[in-house]
Design a protein around this motif. Structure first.
Motif, PDB file in Angstrom:
ATOM      1  N   GLY A 275       0.801  -1.215   0.000  1.00 46.29           N
ATOM      2  CA  GLY A 275       0.000   0.000   0.000  1.00 46.29           C
ATOM      3  C   GLY A 275       0.829   1.258   0.000  1.00 46.29           C
ATOM      4  O   GLY A 275       0.349   2.338   0.359  1.00 46.29           O
ATOM      5  N   LYS A 276       2.102   1.132  -0.406  1.00 48.99           N
ATOM      6  CA  LYS A 276       3.009   2.270  -0.481  1.00 48.99           C
ATOM      7  C   LYS A 276       3.507   2.420  -1.913  1.00 48.99           C
ATOM      8  O   LYS A 276       3.235   1.571  -2.761  1.00 48.99           O
ATOM      9  N   THR A 277       4.240   3.497  -2.183  1.00 51.33           N
ATOM     10  CA  THR A 277       4.802   3.686  -3.508  1.00 51.33           C
ATOM     11  C   THR A 277       5.622   2.463  -3.899  1.00 51.33           C
ATOM     12  O   THR A 277       6.454   1.988  -3.127  1.00 51.33           O
ATOM     13  N   ALA A 278       5.379   1.941  -5.097  1.00 47.70           N
ATOM     14  CA  ALA A 278       6.020   0.701  -5.534  1.00 47.70           C
ATOM     15  C   ALA A 278       7.528   0.827  -5.533  1.00 47.70           C
ATOM     16  O   ALA A 278       8.093   1.890  -5.824  1.00 47.70           O
ATOM     17  N   GLY A 279       8.208  -0.282  -5.201  1.00 42.55           N
ATOM     18  CA  GLY A 279       9.653  -0.312  -5.163  1.00 42.55           C
ATOM     19  C   GLY A 279      10.165  -0.151  -3.740  1.00 42.55           C
ATOM     20  O   GLY A 279       9.432  -0.274  -2.767  1.00 42.55           O
ATOM     21  N   GLY A 280      11.436   0.122  -3.631  1.00 40.82           N
ATOM     22  CA  GLY A 280      12.031   0.317  -2.320  1.00 40.82           C
ATOM     23  C   GLY A 280      12.361  -0.998  -1.639  1.00 40.82           C
ATOM     24  O   GLY A 280      12.207  -2.083  -2.198  1.00 40.82           O
ATOM     25  N   ALA A 281      12.823  -0.893  -0.413  1.00 44.28           N
ATOM     26  CA  ALA A 281      13.262  -2.058   0.338  1.00 44.28           C
ATOM     27  C   ALA A 281      12.093  -2.917   0.780  1.00 44.28           C
ATOM     28  O   ALA A 281      10.967  -2.438   0.955  1.00 44.28           O
TER      29      ALA A 281
END
Length: 289
Positions: free
Chosen positions: A74-80
């Motif tokens: 439910g957050k911006t796609a990608g990242g850790a």
């Protein structure tokens, strides 16, 4: 490849299995189960995708953890990746149910509509979107009793006993006569449905008379032992003589139904022993308790 369960007496939960992206709330694979993170204090339901997990707690708040490559958390796609559960603030509390598939999830809101998030490469959350977009699949802006997700499609059971599906329509998995490879619509020839469950390329429904109908991909006889091809037309599965189904659950490429004599009937792929029998997939197998 992983799962979670709740210890209702202790208000704790435990997860086990693959955890390369933290989907069991740690970064290590686990056998036996390990106690989950205390951020989710009173979980009442879980939904496991390929590399993420979501939980619904007692007040209807949704918590997710694991991979966020497609926005599954439910957050911006990608990242850790994230082994610690975090709540999806935008959905608030009061949510009623959860479903997850490979890289997406859906929830039934307090107003009984459906919202989905995550991978939408084949419209499996309802619209072509990415990042933190939350989608309300077309046709689910009405009161919904249940939601289920397959590999790249989703279906919802409406309060009028009919079923609507959206996403990838290859193999006829949306249950409607459409030339498009993606889309949405109401499944044909289904009424008085009380439960639904989606597998990788197919979906099954249970009606109020205890009959089971399946449609979509049929590579492993997921539509029943008598089915010879994939089809968008819901196909009745022949259960053992004199029995009715009371519950259904679809796996990747097999299905099991709980019968009214408290036994199980299963069909589909038997390559890994999914049917509890070494017999051919062209049979519906009754499994003793």
């Amino acid at each position: 490849l992983h799962g979670c369960y709740r210890d209702s007496a202790a208000d704790k939960y435990y997860c086990w299995g693959a955890s390369w992206d933290g989907q069991t709330t740690t970064k290590q694979n686990h056998t036996p189960p390990v106690q989950g993170n205390s951020n989710v204090s009173k979980p009442k339901a879980f939904a496991a995708g390929h590399d993420h997990t979501c939980a619904l707690d007692k007040d209807g708040t949704i918590w997710c953890w694991g991979s966020n490559y497609y926005g599954q958390l439910g957050k911006t796609a990608g990242g850790a990746t994230q082994a610690v559960p975090s709540d999806i603030e935008i959905l608030g509390s009061g949510n009623k149910a959860l479903a997850a598939c490979s890289h997406a999830s859906c929830a039934i809101r307090g107003d009984e509509t459906v919202v989905c998030w995550g991978d939408d490469s084949e419209l499996q959350i309802g619209t072509k979107s990415s990042g933190t977009s939350f989608s309300y699949p077309a046709g689910t802006d009405t009161r919904v009793l249940a939601v289920t997700l397959g590999g790249r499609h989703g279906c919802a059971l409406k309060k009028d006993g009919k079923v609507i599906c959206w996403g990838d329509h290859n193999d006829g998995r949306l249950g409607m006569p459409s030339p498009s490879s993606t889309g949405y619509g109401e499944v044909i020839n289904l009424t008085n449905i009380k439960a639904i469950s989606a597998g990788w390329r197919f979906t099954c429904a249970l009606d109020s008379d205890g009959k089971v109908f399946c449609w979509g991909g049929n590579g492993h006889h997921e539509l029943g032992p008598q089915a010879t091809r994939s089809t968008y037309v819901p196909t009745q599965v022949p259960l053992p003589t004199g029995t009715k189904a009371t519950k259904i659950a679809a796996g990747w490429n097999h299905v099991c139904a709980l019968l009214d004599d408290d036994r199980l009937a299963c069909w589909g792929s038997t390559g890994l022993g999914q049917l509890g029998s070494g017999a051919p997939a062209r049979e519906v197998h009754r499994i003793l308790p």
